[in-house]
Design an enzyme around this catalytic site. Structure first.
Site, PDB file in Angstrom:
ATOM      1  CD  GLU A 116      -2.992  -1.158   2.223  1.00 47.46           C
ATOM      2  OE1 GLU A 116      -4.139  -1.589   1.979  1.00 47.46           O
ATOM      3  OE2 GLU A 116      -2.629  -0.782   3.349  1.00 47.46           O
ATOM      4  CB  CYS A 129       3.309   7.294   3.231  1.00 43.56           C
ATOM      5  SG  CYS A 129       3.785   6.029   4.431  1.00 43.56           S
ATOM      6  CB  CYS A 136       6.570  -5.563   8.753  1.00 36.56           C
ATOM      7  SG  CYS A 136       7.809  -4.649   9.697  1.00 36.56           S
ATOM      8  CB  CYS A 140       5.671  -2.609  16.139  1.00 33.58           C
ATOM      9  SG  CYS A 140       7.415  -2.327  15.733  1.00 33.58           S
ATOM     10  CB  CYS A 143       2.488  -1.467  13.737  1.00 32.75           C
ATOM     11  SG  CYS A 143       2.639  -1.105  11.980  1.00 32.75           S
ATOM     12  CB  CYS A 370       0.692   6.847  11.265  1.00 37.21           C
ATOM     13  SG  CYS A 370       2.278   6.293  11.873  1.00 37.21           S
TER      14      CYS A 370
END
Length: 409
Positions: A116, A129, A136, A140, A143, A370
């Site tokens: 994305e 962004c 990933c 985290c 997230c 975010c």
């Protein structure tokens, strides 16, 4: 003995035609790589520098994807280029626009994988962004992207291609036959804050950013590019030396105990090591500060004590602290801090001499804020050889371990 029947032309085996060699995508090649590729395709070495510059400008200054439109090249040379090369950027699968004007692109890359990309407009300018990995590895806990397993790294072409496809959608390339636009750029900033940890894909990120910063192409200043890392300490000096862009650190906690939970890479590179690397970051000055990103989690990291500990932790580092109201997603165990709590936290940081802007949440209605990015289709974990084969990438080196030998990281 019975004689074999004569072989007639109709019975003769038809020789198989050798498959044509795969054409190489020019998007993502650095200048030296582009020149070498053109020479390999038959460009005389004496002409290679000129041809490299011409092709480069068509790709990154004018946004041309068709060799026939490269009108300052001879027709026979354009035909040669078409024979050996392609010009390809990732495919936009879906485009969603938020009520606040934020645009989110679901983008398909080689192997059918998806990432994305988000464009955030602001007063005639905008920040793009972009992503550096599919999924990933960092997990985290606050997230959404971290809940998607890592599939693979993006190539340099797939990274810079995200900028190119966004410029396509925004109409930011110059019109054919006209000089490059000189008005305020719609994509004025690029942030590597999308899916993935950029410093776990350092070489591709570096090459893509060098292409982006090149003055004869996209020509975005290094001070307009921010790379966000969760703290891959060994790669921080290389980032300053080989890219030279602005640096943002996903901090989110002021003690190792809490950061180990929120940002698990802290177990490998604890706060003391991270801050030591940041104090030595090249170009660090009051005019080129490090940004510390701090997501505000209710009752977790938002107390006055956390704020005071934060300013002591970063003492001596030219910095600003971006306070990010937590962007919730389904199933998350955290809540956004109350607004008055965020403002009280910001006030303590500000009085200590640090800029402490509170980031306005953007694109929440389309899950583009975010920490919310996560591709619509999650892929099952595959081994690195299958992933490389799907993407048409070179096969990674196989590691052979002796029995009972320890893993090396």
């Amino acid at each position: 003995m019975t004689a074999s029947p004569p072989i007639t032309p109709e019975a003769m085996p038809i020789p198989r035609k050798a498959p044509a060699p795969a054409r190489r995508n020019l998007v993502g090649l650095t200048r030296p790589q582009l020149r070498a590729a053109l020479i390999e395709a038959g460009t005389p070495e004496k002409q290679a520098k000129m041809r490299e510059t011409q092709v480069w400008q068509w790709l990154y200054q004018k946004g041309v994807r068709d060799f026939d439109q490269m009108t300052n090249l001879a027709k026979d040379y354009r035909a040669r280029l078409k024979e050996h090369f392609t010009i390809e950027v990732p495919e936009v699968v879906a485009r969603t626009v938020s009520a606040d004007g934020t645009r989110k692109y679901l983008v398909r890359i080689a192997g059918g994988h998806e990432v994305e990309v988000v464009y955030i407009p602001e007063d005639g300018r905008g920040t793009l962004c972009i992503s550096s990995q599919v999924g990933c590895t960092l997990t985290c806990t606050f997230c959404h992207t971290g809940t998607q397993r890592l599939v693979r790294n993006l190539t340099a072409g797939e990274i810079v291609g995200q900028i190119m496809l966004a410029r396509d959608d925004l109409g930011e390339w110059p019109e054919p036959g006209r000089a490059p636009k000189d008005e305020t750029r719609l994509i004025s900033n690029v942030v590597l804050m999308g899916m993935g940890e950029p410093l776990y894909n350092f070489d591709a990120v570096r090459d893509a950013m060098l292409i982006t910063m090149d003055g004869e192409g996209i020509s975005l200043s290094r001070r307009r590019i921010t790379l966000s890392t969760s703290g891959v300490v060994p790669e921080i000096p290389r980032t300053g030396a080989e890219i030279g862009c602005m640096l943002a650190i996903s901090l989110h906690a002021t003690t190792d105990e809490l950061r180990n939970q929120l940002v698990p890479i802290n177990r490998k590179y604890p706060l003391a090591q991270l801050l030591e690397a940041l104090r030595a970051y090249p170009k660090l000055s009051n005019s080129e500060r490090i940004t510390f990103e701090y997501v505000m989690l209710k009752g977790v990291n938002d107390s006055d004590e956390d704020a005071r500990r934060l300013v002591k932790l970063i003492a001596g580092i030219p910095a600003k602290i971006n306070l990010i109201p937590f962007n919730e997603w389904p199933g998350v165990p955290y809540e956004r801090s109350d607004w008055d709590r965020i403002e009280a936290f910001a006030d303590i940081v500000h009085k200590a001499g640090y800029a402490s802007p509170i980031r306005t949440p953007r694109g929440e209605d389309i899950m583009a804020a975010c920490g919310q990015l996560k591709s619509a289709t999650e892929r099952a974990r595959k081994n690195r050889f299958e992933i490389a084969a799907e993407a048409g990438l070179p096969q990674p080196e196989r590691i052979v371990r002796r029995p009972n030998a320890p893993d090396v990281h």
